[in-house]
Design an enzyme around this catalytic site. Structure first.
Site, PDB file in Angstrom:
ATOM      1  CB  THR A 103       2.900  10.939  -9.085  1.00 33.32           C
ATOM      2  OG1 THR A 103       1.530  10.807  -9.478  1.00 33.32           O
ATOM      3  CG2 THR A 103       3.131  10.116  -7.827  1.00 33.32           C
ATOM      4  CD  GLN A 132      -2.288  10.301  -8.496  1.00 36.88           C
ATOM      5  OE1 GLN A 132      -2.941  11.337  -8.425  1.00 36.88           O
ATOM      6  NE2 GLN A 132      -2.435   9.425  -9.474  1.00 36.88           N
ATOM      7  CD  GLN A 154      -4.213   8.340  -5.143  1.00 37.79           C
ATOM      8  OE1 GLN A 154      -5.199   9.039  -4.898  1.00 37.79           O
ATOM      9  NE2 GLN A 154      -4.026   7.783  -6.318  1.00 37.79           N
ATOM     10  CG  ASP A 155       0.514   7.496  -5.225  1.00 33.98           C
ATOM     11  OD1 ASP A 155      -0.088   6.455  -4.935  1.00 33.98           O
ATOM     12  OD2 ASP A 155       0.566   7.956  -6.371  1.00 33.98           O
ATOM     13  CG  ASP A 178      -2.332   2.349  -5.279  1.00 33.30           C
ATOM     14  OD1 ASP A 178      -2.788   1.276  -4.881  1.00 33.30           O
ATOM     15  OD2 ASP A 178      -2.728   2.918  -6.319  1.00 33.30           O
ATOM     16  NE  ARG A 234      -4.576   0.034  -6.823  1.00 30.28           N
ATOM     17  CZ  ARG A 234      -5.447   0.901  -7.338  1.00 30.28           C
ATOM     18  NH1 ARG A 234      -6.543   0.455  -7.944  1.00 30.28           N
ATOM     19  NH2 ARG A 234      -5.236   2.198  -7.247  1.00 30.28           N
ATOM     20  CD1 TRP A 236       1.384   1.259 -11.675  1.00 30.32           C
ATOM     21  CD2 TRP A 236       3.168   1.802 -10.445  1.00 30.32           C
ATOM     22  NE1 TRP A 236       1.875   2.441 -12.159  1.00 30.32           N
ATOM     23  CE2 TRP A 236       2.972   2.801 -11.426  1.00 30.32           C
ATOM     24  CE3 TRP A 236       4.232   1.925  -9.551  1.00 30.32           C
ATOM     25  CZ2 TRP A 236       3.806   3.916 -11.535  1.00 30.32           C
ATOM     26  CZ3 TRP A 236       5.060   3.035  -9.652  1.00 30.32           C
ATOM     27  CH2 TRP A 236       4.845   4.017 -10.633  1.00 30.32           C
TER      28      TRP A 236
END
Length: 319
Positions: A103, A132, A154-155, A178, A234, A236
């Site tokens: 990531t 990611q 994502q990310d 996320d 949410r 982490w």
């Protein structure tokens, strides 16, 4: 008539010259600046300057991974319209040794230098929905983005450094899962947060004992038409913090609002709160029991949150 055109051309030339004079370095793909890549311009800046270095990035798509090392202090990156820094790495992509980049290794832009200011630039990870894939990795303190766009899935935006303060002013952030995540203290003021798929907007990893995590003020929270199930956050890490204040929440926001992920006792660790949000996704009747509604905004003044010991105030500072 010819004389009038001559005066007009001269006025345009003087205007352009005055504009260029506002910058120390100019990046242009077509060779009309000092450098053709963003990284070359950053490398040319003397280390640990005590005054601000202003870099103009002319319109164009710059496909490069850009690293701003900790020695390049007090940088201002100013983009013309359509100035895009883009790359297509993703977590499972292999490097030259056959290892996954991960990531952190997937990012298009890395910021390690404090006191960075960026305006009117798009930071993009163009790899698509492949897991990611970070567009911007921020591991520095006192970072200010204004009218910037962060595009990914994502990310998208990794606010990595737990001692970092970051201020996002009138920015656009796109993603799916996320897509704003990390341990930093971040203010998002009048930003547009856009979900491309069902998922989670934020995933804070706020340290235990840290007073603030992510705070969204007067933001617009939207989604693609087919997106129907998005959570505000949410955690982490167990002590994740996120607050949405006076934001317009679209119908795509799940009625629960907040997801505990796999945390066993979120009511005693996370801090998830809202204050006077509006829109179809703002109904609090079915909100998760571990979330809360603020009664007032005591302790939520932007300047006070960002000031800490050194008094940093990006709202008033000249960039």
């Amino acid at each position: 008539m010819k004389l009038k055109l001559l005066y007009l051309s001269l006025a345009i030339f003087i205007s352009l010259q005055a504009s260029a004079a506002d910058f120390d370095l100019v990046v242009a793909k077509d060779g009309t600046g000092d450098f053709t890549t963003v990284q070359e311009a950053i490398n040319a800046v003397p280390d640990f300057r005590k005054v601000r270095t202003r870099i103009l990035i002319k319109a164009g798509s710059y496909k490069e991974k850009v690293i701003i090392p900790a020695t390049k202090t007090f940088l201002s990156l100013i983009g013309e319209d359509e100035a895009i820094i883009t790359y297509d790495d993703y977590a499972s992509k292999k490097n030259r040794y056959g290892e996954e980049v991960g990531t952190s290794g997937s990012s298009t832009l890395y910021i390690f230098a404090p006191d960075l200011f960026a305006e009117n630039i798009t930071f993009e990870n163009s790899s698509g929905p492949v897991g990611q894939a970070v567009a911007c990795f921020v591991a520095a303190d006192r970072v200010h983005f204004k009218h910037c766009r962060f595009l990914g899935f994502q990310d998208t935006l990794y606010t990595n450094y737990d001692q970092s303060r970051q201020y996002y002013e009138a920015c656009e952030i796109w993603g799916s899962i996320d897509f704003i995540f990390g341990a930093s203290t971040c203010i998002f003021y009048k930003c547009h947060i856009h979900s491309l798929a069902d998922g989670f907007i934020t995933a804070p990893s706020t340290n235990e004992g840290e007073k603030y995590g992510y705070i969204f003020y007067d933001c617009r929270i939207t989604a693609e038409k087919e997106v129907k199930d998005v959570y505000l956050s949410r955690p982490w890490r167990p002590y994740g913090k996120a607050v949405f204040i006076r934001c317009e929440l679209g119908a795509h926001i799940n009625p629960l609002g907040w997801d505990p992920w796999d945390k066993p006792n979120p009511a005693h660790t996370v801090f998830y709160a809202e204050y006077k949000n509006s829109g179809k996704g703002a109904n609090t009747k079915h909100r998760a029991v571990f979330s809360r509604q603020l009664k007032n905004l005591d302790d939520y003044e932007i300047e006070k949150i960002l000031a800490r010991e050194d008094g940093w105030n990006p709202i008033q500072s000249k960039q």
